[in-house]
Scaffold this active site. Structure first.
Site, mmCIF file in Angstrom:
data_model
loop_
_atom_site.group_PDB
_atom_site.id
_atom_site.type_symbol
_atom_site.label_atom_id
_atom_site.label_comp_id
_atom_site.label_asym_id
_atom_site.label_seq_id
_atom_site.Cartn_x
_atom_site.Cartn_y
_atom_site.Cartn_z
ATOM 1 N N HIS A 1 4.481 1.442 -1.247
ATOM 2 C CA HIS A 1 3.142 0.845 -1.244
ATOM 3 C C HIS A 1 2.990 -0.121 -2.418
ATOM 4 O O HIS A 1 2.513 -1.251 -2.255
ATOM 5 C CB HIS A 1 2.085 1.948 -1.315
ATOM 6 N N CYS B 1 8.127 -8.848 10.272
ATOM 7 C CA CYS B 1 7.475 -8.720 8.970
ATOM 8 C C CYS B 1 8.169 -7.611 8.205
ATOM 9 O O CYS B 1 8.976 -6.871 8.751
ATOM 10 C CB CYS B 1 5.978 -8.465 9.110
#
Length: 839
Positions: free
Chosen positions: A417, A813
């Site tokens: 993250h 992506c």
């Protein structure tokens, strides 16, 4: 019978796989008519056979003898003859440059008798004995593992070999063996060079730069490898051999000094450099020796260069007509551009390394340590530069990440993250710094050497090198970023070269390039940089800070009425965010991903809650009702492996009204922008689909809401609905999924995670370095797409998806997209628009 030896006159640079880089380029210079001492090359094939069998390949020794005889005939003297010996060097030369990693033996052919002959014919007894010393030393360290002649006798039980033929054979085999030394293997792992190539061996007539003041050796570049400026650059050392120059045992002088010392040799070197640069059409690295006024070229190769020089050289070669603009793009890289875009530390300033981690987002930054988002925001509000330090980040840390100059975490890798969000915001980030122990409650972290860094301490963070330092280090700003931000032309050579490369890349590319943006500010900045839309807008980032409360209310809701009130509170937050992003990206597509992360990420940490409640009770107090309610909720939804639990499309199917609320927010944002005269192009992406039924149910809900909003407002709302392919099952059933999906976006981070069974937050820092050292893979599969596994799934999904829906749009992506790695699916040349976003 196989051919294991090639004379320089028989080879060329097209035979680099067989003759190695050094041998192939020596052969090429020979063909160009440059003054190269004659010699021959023992092939990489011979090396591979020897390493596989520990036996000299049949036919190799006779082949060497024939070429040595030809060398003797050309020289007019015999190998190792007593009165005027022919001496040779034996050097390694792999297909890819491995400087200093393998062995070299010089002056082969000298013995107790011929050293006296060399002294007589050279007129320099010191030179002759120094050459013999070099041979004995190199033979001892390379062939026998000892240092000098007496030590060799004492330690090995045999004398230094007096037979020149034996010296040569042992040296060649020693070079073969050096392919598998620990340092060579380590270098190959670091440079991603395959272990099975083997090295060639170059045998070449010796020329001597240590014969007096009219002799010397040097290294030259046809352009400055630091800046790319044209002109001859390098170092020269008078009365020295080449190894004296590269080893640094003596101080060399700038190459320009050679023009004063020996103008004739300097002019010849300059002319040869020009010939080689035009022939290779690139910056070349040269090695040369001058032997009593005679210039000899000993090596050439395409020279290594800085990122600045790479762009400047490519632009210069285009301007000179040596390469095309298309070819110039192949001479530069995205990694090089990243190094130019972001600030970096002044190379002349030294810092003490506190810790190393994963270089997750490039650039350099200096700031005061803050251990939570609130503190980072508070410090940043007073104009203080901040480094946010966390064990790992969650979506709730976004305000602190926005406020910080850099992010440092103790866990995670390049797809964690922290890494993904930091890269999206252009923030410096180092993840998985296992050298530090983060103690948030104590407001400090401890380095492995025992250093303690308290909150507020200033630390420099290098996201390109993955390093954290102590003390302040000066920063060098990026002129390239200034250009990208302003769009104004610059007189700076490097900035101008970057601008030319980017302009040409835009004119020839076959992919749309979309940005990763979750805020209007990011969207506007991406548009300024030339993004053609947003490939990934993560809706969860609109539910952070104070805006997280409605999500908490939705999770805590006990009745339908409470649940509906929470959703109603979320709707305007989403609508406002979508409206602003669509306005910033007006006319370009914006792909909005429905809520993806597990719900626990919107609640306080379970352990922290339990500790706070227990501490309150231990002090005789009554825990706050809200804290007890949150602990109950976070315990209720706790999962052992939340990344494979209730998230993505599963949330939308299990949490009533969630999909409808988000679809309505998108639709109402589209209506608002349309009424304002805009051209909104919203697309809705459903995450983590594994079965076509999941997508069908979600799409039906989305379509129903879009139609409702259209009827209510009188403004038709058309939003393509697609999915992110990030599970192996989705790729394997892509044909069926394409019946419901109008586009695929391949989420390479999660697809890699689920295909390999890797936890992307843990494994990179935990054991990827060991895997690379052991050769399990050459590079992290989160950086370079695993073609055999993940790449095959992508290819299969594209083929089967387009078979079911010929107009299916596809894109990629994740880190693979960010780094621009080819995935081998053919999507770029499909004739259909492709996405290229960042996750």
């Amino acid at each position: 019978m196989a051919r294991y030896v090639y004379g320089f006159q028989d080879g060329g640079r097209d035979l680099a796989d067989l003759l190695g880089g050094k041998g192939a380029n020596l052969a090429e210079m020979t063909r160009l008519g440059l003054p190269v001492p004659p010699g021959f090359v023992v092939t990489t094939e011979a090396c591979r056979l020897f390493l596989a069998t520990s036996e000299v390949p049949e036919g190799l020794s006779p082949d060497i003898s024939r070429h040595l005889s030809a060398l003797e005939s050309a020289a007019g003297r015999l190998f190792g003859q007593a009165d005027d010996p022919l001496l040779v060097s034996v050097r390694s030369g792999a297909r890819f440059s491995m400087p200093g990693m393998m062995e070299t033996v010089l002056d082969i052919g000298l013995n107790d008798a011929s050293v006296r002959g060399l002294a007589k014919v050279s007129g320099d007894e010191r030179f002759a004995w120094d050459s013999y010393r070099r041979l004995v030393q190199m033979d001892g360290t390379t062939v026998m593992g000892e240092a000098y002649k007496r030590v060799i006798r004492n330690e090995t039980g045999r004398d230094f070999p007096q037979s020149p033929a034996q010296q040569m054979q042992e040296a060649i085999l020693a070079v073969f063996r050096s392919w598998n030394t620990e340092r060579a293997r380590l270098y190959r792992r670091r440079e991603h060079i395959p272990d099975d190539l083997g090295t060639a061996v170059t045998v070449q007539r010796m020329v001597f730069g240590n014969l007096g003041p009219d002799s010397g050796s040097g290294v030259a570049f046809t352009r400055d490898p630091a800046t790319g400026r044209p002109g001859l650059y390098g170092d020269y050392l008078s009365n020295a051999q080449g190894e004296d120059v590269v080893s640094g045992v003596r101080d060399a002088v700038p190459l320009a000094e050679l023009e004063r010392l020996d103008p004739r040799s300097y002019r010849q070197l300059r002319d040869h450099a020009r010939t080689l640069e035009r022939h290779y059409r690139d910056l070349c690295d040269l090695e040369f020796t001058i032997e009593r006024g005679t210039l000899w070229m000993l090596q050439t190769r395409v020279g290594k260069r800085t990122a600045e020089a790479a762009f400047a050289v490519a632009a210069g070669l285009v301007q000179e007509g040596l390469i095309s603009r298309d070819e110039s793009l192949a001479r530069v890289s995205g990694d090089g551009l990243a190094r130019l875009i972001f600030p970096r530390f002044d190379a002349s300033a030294a810092g003490t390394v506190l810790a190393h981690g994963v270089p997750a987002s490039p650039g350099a930054a200096v700031g005061a340590v803050a251990f939570d988002s609130t503190e980072a925001v508070r410090r940043a509000a007073t104009a203080e530069k901040v480094v946010l330090v966390r064990e790992e980040t969650t979506p709730d840390d976004l305000p602190g990440m926005v406020a910080a100059q850099a992010v440092l975490t103790g866990r995670g890798g390049k797809t964690s993250h922290a890494a993904v969000v930091a890269r999206g915001m252009g923030k410096v980030c180092v993840c998985g710094a296992q050298d530090i122990t983060v103690r948030t409650e104590a407001r400090r972290f401890t380095a492995r050497d025992g250093s303690v860094v308290e909150e507020g301490t200033v630390v420099p963070v290098d996201g390109s090198a993955g390093a954290v330092y102590s003390g302040a280090i000066p920063l060098v700003a990026s002129a390239t970023m200034d250009y990208l931000e302003s769009g104004e032309q610059s007189d700076d050579v490097v900035v101008s070269a970057v601008a030319q490369a980017l302009d040409h890349a835009d004119s020839v590319r076959r992919l749309d390039v979309r940005a990763n943006a979750d805020t209007p500010e990011d969207a506007a900045r991406a548009r300024r940089f030339g993004a053609q839309g947003i490939g990934l807008c993560r809706t969860e980032h609109m539910f952070l800070g104070e805006r997280r409360i409605p999500v908490e209310e939705m999770i805590l809701a006990r009745t339908d009425a409470e649940h509906l009130r929470a959703l109603a509170a979320l709707l305007p937050l989403q609508r406002r965010g979508f409206t602003a992003i669509l306005e910033a990206m007006d006319g370009f597509p914006v792909t909005i991903r429905l809520l993806d992360p597990p719900l626990h990420e919107f609640l306080p940490d379970r352990t922290d809650l339990a500790v706070r409640i227990a501490a309150t009770e231990a002090a005789g107090g009554q825990p706050h009702a809200r804290a007890l309610e949150l602990l109950d909720a976070v315990s209720r939804i706790h999962e052992e492996n939340p990344m494979l639990g209730l998230r993505g499309v599963r949330l939308g199917l299990v949490v009533p009204g969630l999909v409808a609320m988000q679809a309505r927010a998108v639709a109402e944002a589209v209506v608002e922008r349309t009424r304002a005269g805009g051209s909104p192009r919203a697309e809705i992406m459903v995450p983590l689909v594994g079965a076509v039924e999941e997508l069908r149910l979600t799409r039906e809900e989305v379509t129903r809401v879009l139609a409702e909003v259209g009827e209510e407002t009188g403004v038709p709302v058309q939003c393509p609905v697609g999915t992110m392919i990030e599970l192996p099952r989705a790729a394997l059933t892509a044909g069926r999924i394409a019946e419901e999906a109008e586009f695929f976006s391949f989420g390479t981070n999660d697809l890699t995670q689920t295909t390999w069974g890797f936890s992307r937050d843990d494994v990179e820092a935990a054991f990827f370095s060991a895997y690379r050292e052991k050769g399990v893979f050459a590079a992290s599969p989160f950086e370079t797409l695993d073609r055999e596994g993940v790449g095959r799934l992508v290819q299969m999904a594209v083929e089967e998806g387009r078979a079911a829906r010929p107009d299916l749009e596809t894109g990629v992506c994740g880190v693979t997209a960010v780094r621009g790695r080819s995935i081998g699916t053919g999507t770029a040349g499909s004739g259909r628009k492709a996405r290229h976003g960042r996750q």
